[in-house]
Design an enzyme around this catalytic site. Structure first.
Site, short mmCIF file in Angstrom:
data_model
loop_
_atom_site.label_atom_id
_atom_site.label_comp_id
_atom_site.label_asym_id
_atom_site.label_seq_id
_atom_site.Cartn_x
_atom_site.Cartn_y
_atom_site.Cartn_z
N TYR A 49 -6.23 6.18 -36.38
CA TYR A 49 -4.79 6.42 -36.56
C TYR A 49 -4.14 5.26 -37.32
O TYR A 49 -3.20 5.47 -38.10
CB TYR A 49 -4.11 6.56 -35.20
N TYR A 84 3.38 10.08 -30.52
CA TYR A 84 2.15 9.40 -30.14
C TYR A 84 1.45 8.69 -31.30
O TYR A 84 0.94 7.57 -31.15
CB TYR A 84 1.20 10.37 -29.42
N ASP A 112 -10.36 18.10 -34.83
CA ASP A 112 -9.41 17.00 -34.65
C ASP A 112 -9.67 15.92 -35.71
O ASP A 112 -9.69 16.23 -36.91
CB ASP A 112 -9.50 16.48 -33.21
N HIS A 124 -5.74 22.61 -27.53
CA HIS A 124 -6.30 21.78 -28.61
C HIS A 124 -7.82 21.67 -28.59
O HIS A 124 -8.46 21.72 -29.64
CB HIS A 124 -5.68 20.39 -28.51
#
Length: 319
Positions: A233, A152, A103, A298
């Site tokens: 992010y 998201y 990730d 995931h």
């Protein structure tokens, strides 16, 4: 967890918590976690790889768990995180490590292979392939164009997500993200976290995630909040600007890539074509193997823990 040692190391101006197990003279396998996770995501691999003669090391990344979380959003660029990891490798007293990452950890892993390939013997990458930099369109702008404002990652850009998560509670949010199995882009309800990533969340946990496991994650995020993780992010567009000098650079480190067929990343726009039709191999010429795990979502390092540990060992033992 049996025999896992914990300590704090000073890296790049912050204090970083690491978990480790194995002979201190053994080759190092370094594990980098993603969001919303911790060193603990690698609990099974730490035990497995240390039993096979390796020194397994898993940090809480900057902003997570028992590692420092600088207040400024601008302290979470790819350069900062890679700087932390290089300093961590130095602190271990080794020149090179085997890298395993998932990730956000995988994204940082690609940067690490790009900037300091001489420190990485081989890279086992989970879930996120090298994301080829578009020379003209910023990362979040491209995602917004493809999926809209409530995708998201677009919603994580705003400073409101922490309050929206607080409305549903830490335990609900962590469980909701970790048990998510829906393919396709996660679109959040307008103005709230709502049912988030997993509208069909069951009361019972999947077999690979115990109540104790969930409680550990929740306890750490209740202490730290989610801002540190969300700040990664919030630097996606800044990273796009900062990485301009490396536009089009190939990654020369030997790589094995593993993704679950139900991983939300695998169903992203053009992702399967990139992975399987030559683009990925063009960018990563020493990509030796691509594994797609049937029926796995995931968080494959937790859901298919033994299989992932075996894949890691089968690859790194060649070097």
């Amino acid at each position: 967890m049996e025999g896992i040692e914990h300590r704090t190391v000073e890296v790049n101006g912050i204090k970083m918590h690491i978990a480790e197990k194995g002979n201190k003279q053994a080759p190092v396998v370094l594990f980098l976690h993603g969001f919303p996770e911790l060193w603990y995501s690698w609990r099974h691999q730490i035990v497995a790889l240390s039993s096979l003669g390796y020194r397994a090391v898993a940090p809480d990344l900057r902003g997570y768990g028992d590692t420092d979380a600088p207040a400024s959003v601008s302290s979470y660029t790819g350069f900062h995180i890679v700087g932390d990891i290089v300093a961590l490798i130095d602190s271990l007293g080794v020149d090179q490590v085997f890298l395993v990452a998932h990730d956000w950890g995988a994204l940082i892993g690609w940067y690490l292979c790009m900037f300091r390939p001489e420190r990485i013997k081989a890279y086992v990458c989970l879930s996120v392939p090298l994301l080829r930099r578009h020379p003209k369109i910023k990362t979040v702008d491209a995602m917004r164009a493809a999926y809209g404002d409530d995708y998201y990652i677009c919603r994580f850009q705003e400073g409101k997500m922490e309050a929206e998560i607080a409305e549903v509670g830490t335990a609900y949010a962590v469980k909701n993200m970790l048990t998510h199995r829906t393919t396709g882009p996660p679109i959040l309800p307008k103005g709230e976290y709502g049912t988030g990533f997993n509208p069909n969340m069951s009361n019972t946990l999947p077999s690979w995630l115990t109540e104790d496991d969930l409680a550990y994650f929740v306890s750490k995020f209740e202490k730290t909040g989610f801002t540190g993780g969300l700040n990664y992010y919030r630097n996606l567009n800044i990273n796009w600007e900062l990485m301009a000098p490396w536009n089009g650079v190939q990654i020369k480190v030997p790589v094995k890539f593993i993704i679950g067929e139900l991983d939300l990343v695998y169903s992203m726009l053009n992702m399967k074509e990139y992975i399987h039709d030559g683009g990925f191999k063009e960018d990563v010429p020493n990509l030796e193997e691509v594994i797609v795990q049937k029926g796995v979502a995931h968080f494959n390092n937790q859901e298919a823990a033994e299989e992932i540990s075996n894949h890691i060992y089968e690859f790194i033992k060649k070097f």
